[in-house]
Design an enzyme around this catalytic site. Structure first.
Site, short mmCIF file in Angstrom:
data_model
loop_
_atom_site.label_atom_id
_atom_site.label_comp_id
_atom_site.label_asym_id
_atom_site.label_seq_id
_atom_site.Cartn_x
_atom_site.Cartn_y
_atom_site.Cartn_z
N ARG A 1 0.82 -1.22 0.00
CA ARG A 1 0.00 0.00 0.00
C ARG A 1 0.85 1.26 0.00
NH1 ARG A 1 -2.74 -3.83 2.95
NH2 ARG A 1 -1.80 -3.16 4.90
N GLU B 1 4.98 -7.68 14.59
CA GLU B 1 4.30 -7.94 15.86
C GLU B 1 4.35 -9.44 16.18
OE1 GLU B 1 0.50 -6.13 15.74
OE2 GLU B 1 0.18 -6.30 17.89
P1 AMP Z 1 4.92 -2.44 11.41
O1 AMP Z 1 6.22 -2.94 10.84
O2 AMP Z 1 4.50 -3.25 12.60
O3 AMP Z 1 4.95 -0.96 11.68
O4 AMP Z 1 3.79 -2.72 10.34
C1 AMP Z 1 3.58 -1.82 9.29
C2 AMP Z 1 3.20 -2.55 8.04
O5 AMP Z 1 2.21 -3.54 8.27
C3 AMP Z 1 2.61 -1.60 7.03
O6 AMP Z 1 3.15 -1.93 5.74
C4 AMP Z 1 1.13 -1.81 7.09
O7 AMP Z 1 0.56 -1.85 5.80
C5 AMP Z 1 0.94 -3.13 7.78
N1 AMP Z 1 0.07 -3.05 8.96
C6 AMP Z 1 0.43 -3.30 10.24
N2 AMP Z 1 -0.61 -3.20 11.07
C7 AMP Z 1 -1.67 -2.86 10.31
C8 AMP Z 1 -3.06 -2.58 10.59
N3 AMP Z 1 -3.55 -2.65 11.84
N4 AMP Z 1 -3.85 -2.25 9.55
C9 AMP Z 1 -3.36 -2.19 8.30
N5 AMP Z 1 -2.08 -2.43 7.98
C10 AMP Z 1 -1.23 -2.77 8.96
#
Ligand code: AMP
Length: 172
Positions: free
Chosen positions: A59, A96
């Site tokens: 995205r 996560e």
């Molecule tokens: P992070 O590395 O944990 O910051 O995760 C960010 C990536 O995961 C981004 O590319 C987001 O598109 C996706 N992502 C993580 N959590 C969500 C969420 N709750 N809703 C949508 N996309 C998420």
């Protein structure tokens, strides 16, 4: 930012139990709100001589490519493992739950080029930080980052190290 806020849909337990997924598709399909979103993401960088916008799969490509066009910059894709043809460099990072890997084409950025890293959501921050480190490994300069949504409870901002600003349009 209220229009953007109102057009992000919460989807509980997607793609897995316990995750509250932020669905940006209503925002993308609203011409006015999508335009406002791209304008707001670009706003801090209008006079910043941006050479390239690096969008994170998938995205981040949508927002990053529109920003690149608006800023007169190039677009570079930061992709998941195995999607880009060689030569690439890659970086593993923690999610996560579990691990993932981002890659970038070795010849996509020039040393010293001024770069912004862009994604839709900042959650735990591992993805954005991996993107930043890959850009820096190519010798380019990360002047900042932009996300549409910051999930504050997951404290991803704490993982964005260094002085470059990280801008988020809406926070939950
Ligand atoms: P992070 O590395 O944990 O910051 O995760 C960010 C990536 O995961 C981004 O590319 C987001 O598109 C996706 N992502 C993580 N959590 C969500 C969420 N709750 N809703 C949508 N996309 C998420």
């Amino acid at each position: 930012m209220q229009a953007i806020h109102d057009l992000v849909r919460d989807v509980p337990d997607f793609p897995s139990p316990g995750v509250l997924f932020k669905d940006i598709t209503p925002l993308l399909s609203d011409a006015r709100a999508f335009g406002q979103c791209i304008d707001a993401l670009c706003e801090p960088w209008r006079e910043a001589s941006v050479g390239a916008v690096c969008g994170i799969e998938s995205r981040g490509f949508i927002f990053g490519a529109a920003m690149a066009r608006a800023l007169g910059a190039g677009f570079v894709a930061l992709r998941k493992k195995g999607k880009l043809p060689p030569p690439v460099i890659g970086m593993d990072y923690g999610l996560e739950y579990g691990r993932d890997r981002l890659e970038i084409g070795r010849h996509t950025l020039s040393p010293g080029e001024r770069v912004i890293v862009v994604d839709d959501v900042l959650a735990t921050g591992g993805t954005l930080e991996a993107g930043r480190r890959l850009v820096e490994q190519l010798g380019a300069e990360v002047i900042g980052a932009g996300v549409v949504i910051e999930l504050e409870a997951l404290a991803g901002r704490a993982r964005w190290t260094g002085p470059a600003p990280l801008h988020a349009l809406v926070r939950y």
